[in-house]
Enzyme design. Structure first.
Site, mmCIF file in Angstrom:
data_model
loop_
_atom_site.group_PDB
_atom_site.id
_atom_site.type_symbol
_atom_site.label_atom_id
_atom_site.label_comp_id
_atom_site.label_asym_id
_atom_site.label_seq_id
_atom_site.Cartn_x
_atom_site.Cartn_y
_atom_site.Cartn_z
ATOM 1 N N ASP A 11 0.867 -1.179 0.000
ATOM 2 C CA ASP A 11 0.000 0.000 0.000
ATOM 3 C C ASP A 11 0.904 1.229 0.000
ATOM 4 O O ASP A 11 2.139 1.114 -0.129
ATOM 5 C CB ASP A 11 -1.015 -0.039 1.156
ATOM 6 C CG ASP A 11 -0.380 0.201 2.518
ATOM 7 O OD1 ASP A 11 0.865 0.287 2.613
ATOM 8 O OD2 ASP A 11 -1.130 0.306 3.517
ATOM 9 N N CYS A 68 3.090 -3.252 3.971
ATOM 10 C CA CYS A 68 2.262 -2.099 4.334
ATOM 11 C C CYS A 68 2.999 -1.362 5.454
ATOM 12 O O CYS A 68 4.223 -1.485 5.578
ATOM 13 C CB CYS A 68 0.841 -2.507 4.698
ATOM 14 S SG CYS A 68 0.670 -3.595 6.128
ATOM 15 N N GLY A 69 2.275 -0.604 6.262
ATOM 16 C CA GLY A 69 2.969 0.134 7.324
ATOM 17 C C GLY A 69 3.523 -0.801 8.378
ATOM 18 O O GLY A 69 4.675 -0.687 8.801
ATOM 19 N N THR A 70 2.678 -1.745 8.811
ATOM 20 C CA THR A 70 3.084 -2.688 9.857
ATOM 21 C C THR A 70 3.310 -4.108 9.354
ATOM 22 O O THR A 70 3.912 -4.916 10.063
ATOM 23 C CB THR A 70 1.969 -2.784 10.926
ATOM 24 O OG1 THR A 70 0.768 -3.217 10.260
ATOM 25 C CG2 THR A 70 1.737 -1.447 11.618
ATOM 26 N N GLY A 71 2.750 -4.436 8.210
ATOM 27 C CA GLY A 71 2.717 -5.818 7.724
ATOM 28 C C GLY A 71 1.506 -6.572 8.264
ATOM 29 O O GLY A 71 1.156 -7.640 7.747
ATOM 30 N N HIS A 101 8.517 -24.580 8.886
ATOM 31 C CA HIS A 101 7.481 -25.245 9.685
ATOM 32 C C HIS A 101 6.067 -25.031 9.157
ATOM 33 O O HIS A 101 5.231 -25.917 9.289
ATOM 34 C CB HIS A 101 7.540 -24.741 11.133
ATOM 35 C CG HIS A 101 8.764 -25.202 11.865
ATOM 36 N ND1 HIS A 101 8.834 -25.239 13.235
ATOM 37 C CD2 HIS A 101 9.974 -25.633 11.435
ATOM 38 C CE1 HIS A 101 10.022 -25.677 13.612
ATOM 39 N NE2 HIS A 101 10.741 -25.919 12.528
ATOM 40 N N HIS A 136 5.795 -31.599 10.147
ATOM 41 C CA HIS A 136 5.076 -30.343 9.917
ATOM 42 C C HIS A 136 3.968 -30.487 8.872
ATOM 43 O O HIS A 136 3.050 -29.665 8.840
ATOM 44 C CB HIS A 136 6.055 -29.243 9.488
ATOM 45 C CG HIS A 136 7.151 -29.014 10.471
ATOM 46 N ND1 HIS A 136 6.913 -28.528 11.735
ATOM 47 C CD2 HIS A 136 8.477 -29.239 10.394
ATOM 48 C CE1 HIS A 136 8.053 -28.457 12.400
ATOM 49 N NE2 HIS A 136 9.025 -28.883 11.615
#
Ligand code: RB5
Length: 152
Positions: A11, A68-71, A101, A136
């Site tokens: 974004d 994005c800004g934070t993910g 994993h 896994h």
């Protein structure tokens, strides 16, 4: 890199870092399809996450990167899509471990959280690590089964 073809999106908050990461990927011989956004103008991250996940769901790409800004917003949106296992990472251990994993197929990170150097290390760790399978595999199968149960 182990994976040499990816789809990438961002974004407005992630735009500048995405442009840098695209250049970095090119130096490593990784081909990147850019699904936007294409300028720092404000946009809606769910739209971009959806466009990226559609490329993976179609089978055209196996792996994506969302910024994005934070993910966090990107990872929330991506994980609403069947077959998508998105991991929001800000450290290299997690970026590698989520491939080993969880067989994560989308790496998310925040341009307001990590700088260019850490972002490159996250990308390296994610794109160079194989899924370990073994014990896994049934756990990843159980994650994927949630896609079906949520549709009912
Ligand atoms: C945009 O301001 C910001 O909300 C977005 O980039 C992201 O951090 C959301 O999770």
């Amino acid at each position: 890199m182990l994976i040499n073809k990816i789809v990438i999106g961002c974004d407005h908050a992630g735009y500048a870092l995405k442009e840098q990461i695209k250049q970095y990927l090119a130096t490593k011989g990784v081909q990147a399809l850019d699904v936007g956004c294409y300028s720092p103008q404000s946009c809606s991250y769910p739209d971009i996450a959806h466009a990226l996940c559609s490329e993976i769901q179609s089978g055209a790409y196996t792996t994506g990167i969302l910024i994005c800004g934070t993910g966090i917003g990107m990872s929330m949106c991506a994980n609403k899509h069947a077959g998508i296992r998105a991991a929001c990472c800000s450290d290299v251990f997690s970026a590698r471990a989520t491939r080993m994993h969880n067989d994560a197929n989308v790496l998310c990170f925040g341009a307001r959280v990590v700088g260019y150097g850490v972002a490159c290390d996250l990308v390296d760790a994610f794109l160079n690590q194989e899924f370990e399978g073994g014990r896994h595999q049934p756990r990843v199968d159980a994650i994927n089964a949630l896609d079906e149960s949520e549709k009912k």
